[in-house]
Design a protein around this motif. Structure first.
Motif, PDB file in Angstrom:
ATOM      1  N   THR A   1      66.993  42.780  50.065  1.00  0.00           N
ATOM      2  CA  THR A   1      66.904  43.716  51.180  1.00  0.00           C
ATOM      3  C   THR A   1      67.635  43.207  52.416  1.00  0.00           C
ATOM      4  OG1 THR A   1      64.740  44.468  50.384  1.00  0.00           O
ATOM      5  CG2 THR A   1      65.332  45.009  52.657  1.00  0.00           C
ATOM      6  N   ALA A   2      67.484  41.926  52.722  1.00  0.00           N
ATOM      7  CA  ALA A   2      68.116  41.364  53.923  1.00  0.00           C
ATOM      8  C   ALA A   2      69.637  41.426  53.809  1.00  0.00           C
ATOM      9  CB  ALA A   2      67.660  39.930  54.129  1.00  0.00           C
ATOM     10  N   PHE A   3      70.174  41.152  52.607  1.00  0.00           N
ATOM     11  CA  PHE A   3      71.625  41.226  52.418  1.00  0.00           C
ATOM     12  C   PHE A   3      72.128  42.651  52.610  1.00  0.00           C
ATOM     13  CE2 PHE A   3      70.557  37.560  49.546  1.00  0.00           C
ATOM     14  CZ  PHE A   3      71.188  36.577  50.299  1.00  0.00           C
ATOM     15  N   VAL A   4      71.411  43.614  52.029  1.00  0.00           N
ATOM     16  CA  VAL A   4      71.819  45.017  52.139  1.00  0.00           C
ATOM     17  C   VAL A   4      71.828  45.454  53.600  1.00  0.00           C
ATOM     18  CG1 VAL A   4      71.179  47.389  51.580  1.00  0.00           C
ATOM     19  CG2 VAL A   4      71.052  45.614  49.812  1.00  0.00           C
ATOM     20  N   ARG A   5      70.779  45.098  54.337  1.00  0.00           N
ATOM     21  CA  ARG A   5      70.705  45.500  55.746  1.00  0.00           C
ATOM     22  C   ARG A   5      71.807  44.846  56.565  1.00  0.00           C
ATOM     23  NH1 ARG A   5      64.105  45.181  56.659  1.00  0.00           N
ATOM     24  NH2 ARG A   5      63.616  47.139  55.577  1.00  0.00           N
ATOM     25  N   GLU A   6      72.142  43.607  56.247  1.00  0.00           N
ATOM     26  CA  GLU A   6      73.200  42.896  56.965  1.00  0.00           C
ATOM     27  C   GLU A   6      74.533  43.614  56.792  1.00  0.00           C
ATOM     28  OE1 GLU A   6      75.096  38.358  57.230  1.00  0.00           O
ATOM     29  OE2 GLU A   6      73.777  38.927  55.555  1.00  0.00           O
ATOM     30  N   VAL A   7      74.811  44.063  55.576  1.00  0.00           N
ATOM     31  CA  VAL A   7      76.073  44.754  55.306  1.00  0.00           C
ATOM     32  C   VAL A   7      76.042  46.175  55.855  1.00  0.00           C
ATOM     33  CG1 VAL A   7      77.615  45.577  53.480  1.00  0.00           C
ATOM     34  CG2 VAL A   7      76.551  43.315  53.298  1.00  0.00           C
ATOM     35  N   GLU A   8      74.891  46.831  55.783  1.00  0.00           N
ATOM     36  CA  GLU A   8      74.775  48.181  56.327  1.00  0.00           C
ATOM     37  C   GLU A   8      75.116  48.219  57.811  1.00  0.00           C
ATOM     38  OE1 GLU A   8      71.427  50.391  53.493  1.00  0.00           O
ATOM     39  OE2 GLU A   8      70.789  49.273  55.275  1.00  0.00           O
ATOM     40  N   ALA A   9      74.882  47.111  58.509  1.00  0.00           N
ATOM     41  CA  ALA A   9      75.155  47.053  59.947  1.00  0.00           C
ATOM     42  C   ALA A   9      76.631  47.190  60.262  1.00  0.00           C
ATOM     43  CB  ALA A   9      74.623  45.743  60.526  1.00  0.00           C
ATOM     44  N   VAL A  10      77.508  46.887  59.291  1.00  0.00           N
ATOM     45  CA  VAL A  10      78.955  47.012  59.511  1.00  0.00           C
ATOM     46  C   VAL A  10      79.573  48.091  58.626  1.00  0.00           C
ATOM     47  CG1 VAL A  10      79.110  44.582  60.155  1.00  0.00           C
ATOM     48  CG2 VAL A  10      79.623  45.255  57.798  1.00  0.00           C
ATOM     49  N   ALA A  11      78.758  48.773  57.829  1.00  0.00           N
ATOM     50  CA  ALA A  11      79.284  49.717  56.832  1.00  0.00           C
ATOM     51  C   ALA A  11      79.606  51.085  57.415  1.00  0.00           C
ATOM     52  CB  ALA A  11      78.293  49.861  55.671  1.00  0.00           C
ATOM     53  N   GLY A  12      79.069  51.401  58.601  1.00  0.00           N
ATOM     54  CA  GLY A  12      79.373  52.695  59.208  1.00  0.00           C
ATOM     55  C   GLY A  12      78.890  53.882  58.396  1.00  0.00           C
ATOM     56  N   GLY A  13      77.740  53.746  57.753  1.00  0.00           N
ATOM     57  CA  GLY A  13      77.193  54.847  56.970  1.00  0.00           C
ATOM     58  C   GLY A  13      77.632  54.873  55.525  1.00  0.00           C
ATOM     59  N   VAL A  14      78.537  53.988  55.139  1.00  0.00           N
ATOM     60  CA  VAL A  14      78.966  53.901  53.736  1.00  0.00           C
ATOM     61  C   VAL A  14      77.804  53.352  52.910  1.00  0.00           C
ATOM     62  CG1 VAL A  14      80.507  52.669  52.146  1.00  0.00           C
ATOM     63  CG2 VAL A  14      81.408  53.630  54.272  1.00  0.00           C
ATOM     64  N   PRO A  15      77.523  53.937  51.735  1.00  0.00           N
ATOM     65  CA  PRO A  15      76.412  53.432  50.909  1.00  0.00           C
ATOM     66  C   PRO A  15      76.595  51.968  50.534  1.00  0.00           C
ATOM     67  CG  PRO A  15      77.168  55.570  50.115  1.00  0.00           C
ATOM     68  CD  PRO A  15      78.166  55.127  51.147  1.00  0.00           C
ATOM     69  N   VAL A  16      75.496  51.218  50.567  1.00  0.00           N
ATOM     70  CA  VAL A  16      75.489  49.802  50.180  1.00  0.00           C
ATOM     71  C   VAL A  16      74.427  49.622  49.105  1.00  0.00           C
ATOM     72  CG1 VAL A  16      75.188  47.419  50.942  1.00  0.00           C
ATOM     73  CG2 VAL A  16      76.160  49.116  52.514  1.00  0.00           C
ATOM     74  N   GLN A  17      74.809  49.033  47.967  1.00  0.00           N
ATOM     75  CA  GLN A  17      73.883  48.904  46.851  1.00  0.00           C
ATOM     76  C   GLN A  17      73.978  47.503  46.249  1.00  0.00           C
ATOM     77  OE1 GLN A  17      71.678  51.231  45.468  1.00  0.00           O
ATOM     78  NE2 GLN A  17      70.989  49.598  44.114  1.00  0.00           N
ATOM     79  N   ALA A  18      72.826  46.857  46.047  1.00  0.00           N
ATOM     80  CA  ALA A  18      72.777  45.585  45.328  1.00  0.00           C
ATOM     81  C   ALA A  18      72.802  45.872  43.829  1.00  0.00           C
ATOM     82  CB  ALA A  18      71.519  44.812  45.700  1.00  0.00           C
ATOM     83  N   VAL A  19      73.669  45.182  43.094  1.00  0.00           N
ATOM     84  CA  VAL A  19      73.817  45.412  41.657  1.00  0.00           C
ATOM     85  C   VAL A  19      73.924  44.072  40.940  1.00  0.00           C
ATOM     86  CG1 VAL A  19      74.998  47.628  42.001  1.00  0.00           C
ATOM     87  CG2 VAL A  19      76.344  45.538  41.766  1.00  0.00           C
ATOM     88  N   SER A  20      73.800  44.131  39.635  1.00  0.00           N
ATOM     89  CA  SER A  20      73.991  42.934  38.812  1.00  0.00           C
ATOM     90  C   SER A  20      74.603  43.338  37.475  1.00  0.00           C
ATOM     91  CB  SER A  20      72.668  42.199  38.578  1.00  0.00           C
ATOM     92  OG  SER A  20      72.837  41.174  37.615  1.00  0.00           O
ATOM     93  N   ALA A  21      75.786  42.828  37.216  1.00  0.00           N
ATOM     94  CA  ALA A  21      76.387  43.045  35.903  1.00  0.00           C
ATOM     95  C   ALA A  21      75.642  42.268  34.833  1.00  0.00           C
ATOM     96  CB  ALA A  21      77.861  42.619  35.936  1.00  0.00           C
ATOM     97  N   HIS A  22      74.908  41.232  35.245  1.00  0.00           N
ATOM     98  CA  HIS A  22      74.203  40.362  34.291  1.00  0.00           C
ATOM     99  C   HIS A  22      72.956  41.034  33.730  1.00  0.00           C
ATOM    100  CE1 HIS A  22      72.708  36.712  32.438  1.00  0.00           C
ATOM    101  NE2 HIS A  22      71.569  36.832  33.107  1.00  0.00           N
ATOM    102  N   ASP A  23      72.110  41.615  34.597  1.00  0.00           N
ATOM    103  CA  ASP A  23      70.870  42.208  34.080  1.00  0.00           C
ATOM    104  C   ASP A  23      70.805  43.731  34.247  1.00  0.00           C
ATOM    105  OD1 ASP A  23      70.290  42.705  36.757  1.00  0.00           O
ATOM    106  OD2 ASP A  23      68.675  41.239  36.895  1.00  0.00           O
ATOM    107  N   GLY A  24      71.880  44.349  34.742  1.00  0.00           N
ATOM    108  CA  GLY A  24      71.933  45.807  34.821  1.00  0.00           C
ATOM    109  C   GLY A  24      71.361  46.420  36.072  1.00  0.00           C
TER     110      GLY A  24
END
Length: 364
Positions: free
Chosen positions: A161-184
């Motif tokens: 959650t903290a990483f997503v919020r940190e990036v959302e602060a500079v994303a300008g409304g662009v969707p930000v999603q945490a993902v993992s190719a390892h566990d889906g």
């Protein structure tokens, strides 16, 4: 005569009304570029995947050459019957950057994407870099495609959650999603952007897991992936060329090699899209041409003082703005040089013509 164009499902490959009508049999055959490697092309057309060569005009002019994802019109002239690409159809979107080095020329990285996923890694090192994400946002807004930010390797952390919020602060409304190719984790979110005729692309630095995401979405290993370095938990760069891949169930992915150097080929409008908070604040500045540096009554500097805009973000804005301005100046300068060169060439031609004409007793 039956058109070869009728033998494949063009809408499923991304063809829509923006490209116009399919060529008539006399005009050629439409195909989509799958790979390009040092001037060698593979296209997907009526006969499936096949190699293709460029017509002379496209070979001579780099600016006319197709990129991965482009729709092209081909012919089958010549004794060998090898498909020959004659022209590139107008693009609905294109990812472009300035070529590396000192040359001022556009390089089209990929074409006709609907969504561009900007991938950053959550594996330590320098992968999660807000300033780099801002640069990629400017790069993507310039393309005409829709940007989305993915934070890959989310399985390395219990709560992202903290990483997503940190990036959302500079994303300008662009969707930000945490993902993992390892566990889906989060892959259903990415799949929601796929479907028949939809093309997505992954961009980002080396080692952030673009190829691993591609393999996870396709369900098999189509792109090689490297081991993770234990020293900084950074994945090794593996993709060496751009490639369009078909996804089971519909849709296509364009995977791109990691970019060690991303020089922008953009305009001020793209900067405003990526820095919407600064653009919004600037409308309250006292002066319309405020540079947000030393002017009194600058609303942007006021927002920084109030903590609404980070100092580092404004510094990033200034840096990218200067880069775009320098690019525009270089283009203008080179344009004047080319115009001057054309004038000299025409002058020499006219001088030669007049000299020849006088010898023959004529006048111009």
């Amino acid at each position: 005569m039956e058109s070869l164009n009728s033998k494949i499902d063009y809408p499923a490959l991304g063809w829509d009304a923006s490209f116009g009508e399919l060529p008539t049999p006399e005009a050629g055959v439409a195909a989509r570029v799958v790979t390009e490697n040092r001037g060698h092309f593979v296209v997907l057309g009526p006969s499936g995947e096949s190699a293709a060569v460029l017509a002379g005009a496209l070979r001579k002019n780099p600016e006319l050459r197709p990129a991965v994802g482009d729709w092209v019109v081909m012919g089958f002239e010549g004794c060998a019957g090898v498909p020959t690409i004659h022209r590139v159809l107008a693009r609905k979107s294109k990812l472009s950057r300035k070529v590396t080095g000192r040359m001022t020329r556009e390089q089209v990285v990929a074409a006709n994407l609907d969504t561009v996923f900007i991938v950053s890694g959550l594996d330590g090192g320098r992968n999660l870099n807000l300033r780099r994400i801002e640069r990629y946002l400017v790069f993507t807004w310039n393309s005409g495609a829709v940007p989305v930010i993915l934070l890959n390797k989310a399985d390395l952390h219990g709560d992202n959650t903290a990483f997503v919020r940190e990036v959302e602060a500079v994303a300008g409304g662009v969707p930000v999603q945490a993902v993992s190719a390892h566990d889906g984790t989060g892959l259903d979110f990415v799949r929601s952007y796929l479907g028949p005729g939809r093309t997505i692309g992954f961009v980002g630095s080396s080692g952030v897991g673009k190829s691993a995401l591609t393999n996870a979405l396709i369900g098999q290993v189509t792109q090689l992936t490297g081991d993770v370095r234990q020293g900084d938990l950074t994945g090794r760069h593996t993709t060496t060329r751009r490639q369009l891949l078909l996804v089971p169930g519909g849709g296509m992915i364009i995977d791109t090699p990691g970019m060690r150097e991303l020089q922008l080929w953009s305009e001020d409008e793209d900067l405003n899209d990526a820095f919407g908070d600064i653009a919004a604040a600037s409308r309250q500045c006292r002066f319309k041409d405020c540079t947000h540096t030393v002017e009194p009554g600058c609303a942007v500097k006021g927002a920084v003082d109030d903590g609404d805009i980070q100092t580092a973000r404004l510094e990033s804005y200034h840096k990218l703005s200067q880069e775009i301005e320098h690019l525009a100046q270089r283009e203008s300068y080179l344009g004047r040089l080319e115009e001057k060169a054309r004038g000299k060439t025409f002058g020499k031609m006219l001088k030669t013509f007049n000299k020849t004409n006088r010898k023959q007793g004529g006048t111009l």
